[in-house]
Design a protein around this motif. Structure first.
Motif, PDB file in Angstrom:
ATOM      1  N   ALA A 144       0.841  -1.213   0.000  1.00 29.41           N
ATOM      2  CA  ALA A 144       0.000   0.000   0.000  1.00 29.41           C
ATOM      3  C   ALA A 144       0.870   1.255   0.000  1.00 29.41           C
ATOM      4  O   ALA A 144       0.549   2.241  -0.668  1.00 29.41           O
ATOM      5  CB  ALA A 144      -0.944  -0.003   1.199  1.00 29.41           C
ATOM      6  N   HIS A 151       0.613   6.300  -7.029  1.00 31.13           N
ATOM      7  CA  HIS A 151      -0.618   7.074  -7.248  1.00 31.13           C
ATOM      8  C   HIS A 151      -0.320   8.569  -7.311  1.00 31.13           C
ATOM      9  O   HIS A 151      -0.777   9.275  -8.224  1.00 31.13           O
ATOM     10  CB  HIS A 151      -1.609   6.763  -6.118  1.00 31.13           C
ATOM     11  CG  HIS A 151      -2.905   7.497  -6.221  1.00 31.13           C
ATOM     12  ND1 HIS A 151      -3.152   8.683  -5.576  1.00 31.13           N
ATOM     13  CD2 HIS A 151      -4.030   7.225  -6.915  1.00 31.13           C
ATOM     14  CE1 HIS A 151      -4.375   9.095  -5.868  1.00 31.13           C
ATOM     15  NE2 HIS A 151      -4.933   8.226  -6.673  1.00 31.13           N
ATOM     16  N   THR A 193      -2.902  -5.260  -6.285  1.00 32.84           N
ATOM     17  CA  THR A 193      -3.056  -4.268  -5.227  1.00 32.84           C
ATOM     18  C   THR A 193      -2.632  -2.884  -5.712  1.00 32.84           C
ATOM     19  O   THR A 193      -3.340  -1.893  -5.516  1.00 32.84           O
ATOM     20  CB  THR A 193      -2.223  -4.689  -4.001  1.00 32.84           C
ATOM     21  OG1 THR A 193      -2.646  -5.986  -3.593  1.00 32.84           O
ATOM     22  CG2 THR A 193      -2.412  -3.713  -2.844  1.00 32.84           C
ATOM     23  N   THR A 196      -5.165  -1.488  -8.210  1.00 38.31           N
ATOM     24  CA  THR A 196      -6.446  -1.174  -7.582  1.00 38.31           C
ATOM     25  C   THR A 196      -6.324   0.116  -6.775  1.00 38.31           C
ATOM     26  O   THR A 196      -7.171   1.008  -6.888  1.00 38.31           O
ATOM     27  CB  THR A 196      -6.917  -2.330  -6.687  1.00 38.31           C
ATOM     28  OG1 THR A 196      -6.948  -3.525  -7.464  1.00 38.31           O
ATOM     29  CG2 THR A 196      -8.298  -2.060  -6.120  1.00 38.31           C
ATOM     30  N   VAL A 197      -5.268   0.217  -5.968  1.00 40.64           N
ATOM     31  CA  VAL A 197      -5.037   1.448  -5.208  1.00 40.64           C
ATOM     32  C   VAL A 197      -4.964   2.634  -6.177  1.00 40.64           C
ATOM     33  O   VAL A 197      -5.491   3.714  -5.899  1.00 40.64           O
ATOM     34  CB  VAL A 197      -3.749   1.334  -4.360  1.00 40.64           C
ATOM     35  CG1 VAL A 197      -3.368   2.683  -3.768  1.00 40.64           C
ATOM     36  CG2 VAL A 197      -3.934   0.298  -3.246  1.00 40.64           C
ATOM     37  N   CYS A 198      -4.339   2.424  -7.335  1.00 37.03           N
ATOM     38  CA  CYS A 198      -4.183   3.502  -8.330  1.00 37.03           C
ATOM     39  C   CYS A 198      -5.376   3.615  -9.272  1.00 37.03           C
ATOM     40  O   CYS A 198      -5.279   4.247 -10.331  1.00 37.03           O
ATOM     41  CB  CYS A 198      -2.895   3.305  -9.123  1.00 37.03           C
ATOM     42  SG  CYS A 198      -1.415   3.498  -8.119  1.00 37.03           S
ATOM     43  N   LYS A 199      -6.500   2.992  -8.940  1.00 41.38           N
ATOM     44  CA  LYS A 199      -7.760   3.163  -9.667  1.00 41.38           C
ATOM     45  C   LYS A 199      -7.661   2.788 -11.140  1.00 41.38           C
ATOM     46  O   LYS A 199      -8.246   3.456 -11.986  1.00 41.38           O
ATOM     47  CB  LYS A 199      -8.250   4.626  -9.543  1.00 41.38           C
ATOM     48  CG  LYS A 199      -8.312   5.102  -8.111  1.00 41.38           C
ATOM     49  CD  LYS A 199      -8.636   6.569  -8.017  1.00 41.38           C
ATOM     50  CE  LYS A 199      -8.389   7.043  -6.586  1.00 41.38           C
ATOM     51  NZ  LYS A 199      -8.639   8.445  -6.362  1.00 41.38           N
ATOM     52  N   GLN A 626     -13.334  -9.375  -5.571  1.00 42.27           N
ATOM     53  CA  GLN A 626     -12.080 -10.093  -5.319  1.00 42.27           C
ATOM     54  C   GLN A 626     -12.408 -11.497  -4.811  1.00 42.27           C
ATOM     55  O   GLN A 626     -13.267 -11.670  -3.944  1.00 42.27           O
ATOM     56  CB  GLN A 626     -11.291  -9.313  -4.274  1.00 42.27           C
ATOM     57  CG  GLN A 626      -9.913  -9.835  -4.011  1.00 42.27           C
ATOM     58  CD  GLN A 626      -8.813  -8.876  -4.462  1.00 42.27           C
ATOM     59  OE1 GLN A 626      -9.089  -7.739  -4.852  1.00 42.27           O
ATOM     60  NE2 GLN A 626      -7.586  -9.335  -4.428  1.00 42.27           N
TER      61      GLN A 626
ATOM     62  N   SER B 651      -6.068   3.946   2.629  1.00 41.42           N
ATOM     63  CA  SER B 651      -6.509   2.761   1.897  1.00 41.42           C
ATOM     64  C   SER B 651      -6.651   1.604   2.871  1.00 41.42           C
ATOM     65  O   SER B 651      -6.044   1.610   3.950  1.00 41.42           O
ATOM     66  CB  SER B 651      -5.548   2.413   0.760  1.00 41.42           C
ATOM     67  OG  SER B 651      -4.399   1.790   1.264  1.00 41.42           O
ATOM     68  N   GLU B 653      -6.916  -2.741   3.236  1.00 43.98           N
ATOM     69  CA  GLU B 653      -6.755  -4.073   2.657  1.00 43.98           C
ATOM     70  C   GLU B 653      -7.359  -5.091   3.622  1.00 43.98           C
ATOM     71  O   GLU B 653      -7.249  -4.939   4.829  1.00 43.98           O
ATOM     72  CB  GLU B 653      -5.272  -4.399   2.468  1.00 43.98           C
ATOM     73  CG  GLU B 653      -4.548  -3.476   1.507  1.00 43.98           C
ATOM     74  CD  GLU B 653      -3.032  -3.557   1.683  1.00 43.98           C
ATOM     75  OE1 GLU B 653      -2.386  -4.339   0.985  1.00 43.98           O
ATOM     76  OE2 GLU B 653      -2.517  -2.829   2.565  1.00 43.98           O
ATOM     77  N   VAL B 668      -9.041  -5.025  -1.454  1.00 39.67           N
ATOM     78  CA  VAL B 668      -8.216  -3.828  -1.340  1.00 39.67           C
ATOM     79  C   VAL B 668      -8.997  -2.671  -1.941  1.00 39.67           C
ATOM     80  O   VAL B 668      -9.694  -2.832  -2.943  1.00 39.67           O
ATOM     81  CB  VAL B 668      -6.846  -4.024  -2.029  1.00 39.67           C
ATOM     82  CG1 VAL B 668      -6.998  -4.425  -3.483  1.00 39.67           C
ATOM     83  CG2 VAL B 668      -5.988  -2.770  -1.933  1.00 39.67           C
ATOM     84  N   THR B 669      -8.941  -1.528  -1.293  1.00 41.30           N
ATOM     85  CA  THR B 669      -9.636  -0.362  -1.841  1.00 41.30           C
ATOM     86  C   THR B 669      -8.681   0.436  -2.700  1.00 41.30           C
ATOM     87  O   THR B 669      -7.466   0.267  -2.618  1.00 41.30           O
ATOM     88  CB  THR B 669     -10.108   0.594  -0.731  1.00 41.30           C
ATOM     89  OG1 THR B 669      -8.958   1.185  -0.117  1.00 41.30           O
ATOM     90  CG2 THR B 669     -10.924  -0.144   0.307  1.00 41.30           C
ATOM     91  N   GLU B 670      -9.229   1.317  -3.479  1.00 41.36           N
ATOM     92  CA  GLU B 670      -8.385   2.288  -4.139  1.00 41.36           C
ATOM     93  C   GLU B 670      -7.860   3.283  -3.095  1.00 41.36           C
ATOM     94  O   GLU B 670      -8.281   3.266  -1.940  1.00 41.36           O
ATOM     95  CB  GLU B 670      -9.169   3.018  -5.222  1.00 41.36           C
ATOM     96  CG  GLU B 670     -10.396   3.756  -4.740  1.00 41.36           C
ATOM     97  CD  GLU B 670     -11.125   4.421  -5.904  1.00 41.36           C
ATOM     98  OE1 GLU B 670     -11.125   5.653  -5.956  1.00 41.36           O
ATOM     99  OE2 GLU B 670     -11.692   3.707  -6.750  1.00 41.36           O
ATOM    100  N   LEU B 671      -6.915   4.125  -3.504  1.00 46.34           N
ATOM    101  CA  LEU B 671      -6.415   5.150  -2.596  1.00 46.34           C
ATOM    102  C   LEU B 671      -7.444   6.275  -2.510  1.00 46.34           C
ATOM    103  O   LEU B 671      -7.928   6.761  -3.522  1.00 46.34           O
ATOM    104  CB  LEU B 671      -5.083   5.711  -3.100  1.00 46.34           C
ATOM    105  CG  LEU B 671      -4.403   6.630  -2.087  1.00 46.34           C
ATOM    106  CD1 LEU B 671      -3.754   5.805  -0.997  1.00 46.34           C
ATOM    107  CD2 LEU B 671      -3.374   7.517  -2.761  1.00 46.34           C
TER     108      LEU B 671
END
Lengths: 681, 681
Positions: A144, A151, A193, A196-199, A626, B651, B653, B668-671
């Motif tokens: 993360a 990001h 991951t 996904t975090v970075c959309k 997921q 974020s 997870e 996991v979520t996006e930021l």
């Protein structure tokens, strides 16, 4: 960049670059020209050199000694960089420093790394570099933190493409905690991951490093679905042929052929060309010839592979440029198709042959002494009319042939065709088939109303509407039946495309027609579920009840189309963790007897090989689900209908097994509905 | 509806209705008046009667006999309904037929049920009924089908509130498959699936049935977080007191008190009042008096409970109307606060006492012979000035007191206050504390700049800016330190609110100040993680380095505020499945010595009981993360800063344990980033 690309149309375009051996070589136009003369298309370089690293290391150890929690890093100095603006830049791929440790557990060095990365990227962007490769995270436990910095980086620039450099598996890569269990999919998990975090940012993709020993086919398939834009091929990936020259194993050849079909085509970067070779020799294969690897031998071999790629399949040729490209399904009932659209469909080398076979088979079972009345309903520009005429000849049956078409433009075309080609043998009628009212009954109704999901272009409603004119004693519909099929897939590229359509709130609830390519089928054994069937003609009592509700018209009035409502629920076993981005949909159809059509990947070759008329359909999910290893996915899908429309609704649930063996839900989507974009009757 | 509601201000409003005993009674204004004279506020009725059911059963069995797959159900007849429009309707809650089986595995009956539901709802809406209760699904295995129909129903009406009727646990409720393991949370899981499929629709809520034996405290807490709008209380829930009258167990009393604190206040419906009582007697309690249950005894008892509810706490009284109401955090640096805002804060019965204690303790440690220079920076309307004066008196110390305030309106107020109340003892200075430049050094700086997350209203940046004027030899800041704290929570009501703000793309990335009520803390033992700390004054070298980067000004220039960057990562154990909708944030602060403030639910009573100045902060998640039993949640949160702004990124997870014991990611979520809504310096 095309100096070394093939003139021959059948040889694919492969851009191959040289990943320069040491991180400390300044490059310029001369460097590029030398490598181009060697046969490469591109070169790479690290953005900064050892001077910069030395400055950072000194400052960092000073700050450590002073027990500081943060350290400001001023930007780059002239003696610290390997690149400058110039005409070579378009053929340069830049690498950020490999010693940067964004996910460092030392807060000071993480803070320093983040500043170093920003300085390097800003300088590369200033020089005009369009592609930058960044090392992936150094450990699996702090992804993360890594992703948050990527990001931020993506938000800063609006131009630079960022390729995150990852190995296919953790074997040779990222540090793992002591005692941790080897996990083949862990590097994919890291990537999943990050993106996904970075959309699912469109400027974020993969620089994937190919290992000497390939992982399982499942993992190869998994990466295939991801946005690979660079393939890093170290010299250790090659093994000597009997003469000692570097070559690929059959498996590596297959992987390269497969990955080079991705669009856009990935860059190939050969690395470690000056490293003394220690090729991997498969166990039991004995020692072969002594390697005779020259630095250019790898490139020569890859160029050889490039020239000897297997020819494209019919579907690949037809679909070129359409891979993963989303199209809204046709609305043939509400809109009139254009001639070019018909022309595309008429090019199918298989579909019309199948229709001709089916018509002949249907004629064969009729009384040879009667004149058989055949109607092509929705004749378009007439391809089925021609086939019906040919079938009547080969079946040696006398037919009266009617072509019914609602599109006034196609009607004109049919009239001319009848005069010029069909010798006036055809009666051409301008009418919507649902209101056509001839003074006789038709023995065989031939139609081509199927969509990518079978019934999605309202074939059931149209054929119900025309059934009035079908001979109630043994009248035949071609197609006789069709069925819809679906399976959950991973499709990150398509999901990213839909996410980018933020201005259209219906984008994630629209079923798209799309030539699926960068996808992975998630179900065990790529199982595809048969959702439902439609048969024609309908039983007489179904017809009369529906007509009664509609005041004599099928499909109108409350409940008058309820017999065309469908619902399907299926459970898919998911052996390997993943992400469901949506459902791939296919159809099968029995035209007549044993003459069939199929778009299912597992039955198309047996039923209608090389048929190109239909791409699959894709039902997206707003929010991907997921899935853990050994999970299950329940898909429920509905075909809904009102008096004016047909549409689909779908939802997905994910389950896994608990410690007591109980099945429990780990995810559920909202209901998706295409009602707003439903197919109009 | 208020005939039976209390005139006394301390008695809460409870609307109690009578769930009429048989499903086949037509109701009218007379029925209502009779029940009102009995002491009820409302009545209920089934929308249709036995005639309708008989028609449907007959038609369905006919269709089954004919092997039909669908059956059209014409709408209602005059002899088939229990309600008609009229003035009683506002006090009527309508129930759809309990024999409707939306999730039936018989496709025909599911199709029929769907039509029956639509007819009943349309008729109820026509009559003006605003609340309709629908039975929950009849089985756990077909929830998506049930939910899809509810979704369609919600889209059709725009007015009717739909309450899905569910038991708290599966024990007495929905049919389970043979051999399935009992699962306490399964009914909650059913509900979670329905409302997720239905996109957290604001018109969809719960009619929760209270069982005779209450489930675990965890499940009671879980339902508390959900939108309960009706509590169904069957007569079997009561047990006899020594005289034989119906009463609640202590546990049931506690549950009712708790659930009746929800806003809007749930309706209570008493059912089965005419059923022969078979009260549950706790094991070992022996037999008590013979039950003397009259039909009205239950109501009498609940009215008694209503009148004897425990008094509200200070925080409940102060927060009334603010439960789960989202507010954007203050921007005290960028905006000038209004007097009313100050007034609200000054009402806190605890905060200023703590400040006075802290100032006294700080004065106590100074040399009694010197005059101590005390500055209140950001004095507002002066509450801390008054407390400083009182502290100097009780500490018996001589002070020179300066009030620094940038808000020109508050400055005027301070001047007047100094003349009228403080007898001119205070030097009032109009200045931003960061540019205040007095010709002396201050011994004690007192400030009240803390936000709900401690540092979120830029206390660190402001206090860094004023540190120049602090005596470098033992100068004291009150507060001396503060820390930010967070924990993952389930907050469906808040999530629904954020989802409804579709027009604002930043809504799901804004940290909100909110009095959390309908939430559940998901972490084991409701663990809250301490994220980071700030201490004042800063060490001299940190100050000088930051100032050097900012050209002499703290916080300006590249990297000049880097010492106020923070990052925190924490792993939370999650024993019971659930959904994370966001993070609840709190703060603690050491004002001086052992004088502290806290908003953490687990430490507020020890450190600053009844303090009301701060509601918690809530960091939302765009897409909630579903958690299995025995999972873990990793939260990473960053405090970021540029030259102009401070903001947060976060974020989440989710992990679970695989079959081989390995920890693997299941979500996991996006930021999330509040940069666009960041706090301006």
């Amino acid at each position: 960049m095309d100096a070394h690309q093939p003139a021959e149309p059948n040889v694919p375009v492969w851009y191959i670059g040289h990943h320069l051996p040491t991180p400390n070589v300044g490059i310029n136009i001369g460097t590029l020209e030398e490598e181009i003369s060697n046969g490469y298309d591109m070169i790479t370089t690290y953005i900064t050199n050892a001077n910069f690293r030395a400055r950072i290391e000194q400052a960092t150890s000073g700050a450590h000694a002073d027990n500081k929690a943060h350290l400001y890093i001023p930007s780059l100095d002239a003696e610290e960089v390997n690149i400058h603006p110039g005409e070579h830049i378009p053929q340069v791929i830049a690498f950020t420093s490999s010693w940067i440790d964004l996910d460092s557990e030392d807060p000071l060095f993480a803070h320093v790394s983040r500043q170093v990365l920003a300085h390097e990227l800003e300088y590369a962007a200033f020089c005009g570099v369009s592609t930058v490769v960044i090392e992936g995270p150094k450990r699996k436990t702090n992804v993360a933190q890594y992703a948050q910095i990527i990001h931020t980086t993506l938000l800063k620039g609006s131009y630079t493409q960022i390729h995150v450099h990852l190995p296919m598996t953790e074997e040779e890569g990222v540090a793992t905690n002591n005692g941790e269990i080897y996990d083949e999919f862990s590097m994919w998990d890291v990537w999943n991951t990050i993106r996904t975090v970075c959309k699912y940012n469109a400027r974020l993709s993969l620089a994937l490093r190919i290992p000497a020993v390939l992982p399982s086919r499942h993992l190869v398939n998994r990466w295939f679905a991801e946005p690979i834009r660079t393939l890093l091929i170290p010299s250790s990936t090659f093994c000597p042929n009997p003469k000692g020259y570097p070559t690929f194993s059959t498996a590596h050849q297959g992987l390269l052929t497969r990955y080079m079909k991705l669009r856009p085509v990935p860059y190939i970067l050969i690395s470690d060309t000056h490293v003394e070779p220690t090729p991997v020799v498969a166990a039991g294969s004995g020692s072969r010839s002594k390697p005779r690897y020259e630095p250019l031998g790898y490139l020569v071999y890859l160029r050889h592979l490039q020239k000897n790629q297997p020819p494209q399949s019919t579907v690949e040729r037809f679909g070129a440029g359409y891979q993963d490209y989303l199209q809204a399904p046709l609305q043939p009932l509400a809109d009139n198709l254009e001639s070019i659209t018909y022309e595309v469909f008429e090019k199918d080398p298989v579909k019309y042959d199948q229709y001709e076979k089916a018509i002949k088979a249907a004629l064969d079972v009729r009384d040879p002494n009667e004149t058989i009345i055949v109607a092509v309903t929705g004749a378009g520009r007439g391809p089925l009319v021609s086939r019906a005429l040919r079938a009547s000849k080969s079946a040696n049956r006398s037919i009266k042939l009617i072509a019914v078409e609602k599109n006034p433009n196609a009607y004109v075309h049919l009239l001319r065709h009848n005069r010029d080609t069909w010798a006036g043998q055809v009666t051409v009628v301008k009418s919507d088939m649902r209101s056509w009212n001839p003074p006789f009954k038709v023995d065989i109704i031939v139609s081509e109303l199927l969509g990518s999901f079978g019934d999605n272009e309202l074939s059931p409603e149209c054929l119900d509407g025309v059934q009035r004119v079908l001979n109630p004693n043994g009248g035949i519909s071609i197609p006789a039946s069709y069925s819809a099929h679906y399976t959950p897939i991973m499709a990150p590229k398509i999901h990213a495309d839909i996410l980018s359509r933020r201005s259209d709130p219906d984008a994630p609830e629209t079923p798209y027609v799309v030539m699926l390519q960068a996808i992975e089928s998630l179900a065990e054994n790529e199982y595809i579920h048969r959702a439902w069937d439609f048969h024609h003609p309908l039983p007489a009592n179904t017809m009369s009840e529906a007509a009664a509700l509609g005041g004599g018209f099928i499909g109108l009035g409350d409940g008058g189309n309820d017999h065309n409502i469908r619902k399907s629920k299926a459970t898919f076993k998911i052996p390997r963790r993943g992400v469901v981005h949506g459902l791939a949909g296919y159809f099968e159809s029995v035209l007549f007897g044993d003459v069939e059509l199929s778009t299912r990947p597992d039955t198309i070759d047996a039923k209608s090989k090389d048929m190109i008329s239909w791409f699959p359909i894709f039902f997206p999910l707003k929010t991907p689900v997921q899935l853990p290893d050994d999970s299950e996915v329940d898909v429920t899908i509905w075909r809904e209908t009102s008096e004016r429309k047909v549409w689909y609704e779908w939802s997905v649930e994910a389950f896994t097994k608990g410690s007591r063996g109980q099945r429990f839900r780990v995810g559920v989507t909202e209901l998706h509905s295409s009602k707003k974009n439903g197919c109009l009757m």
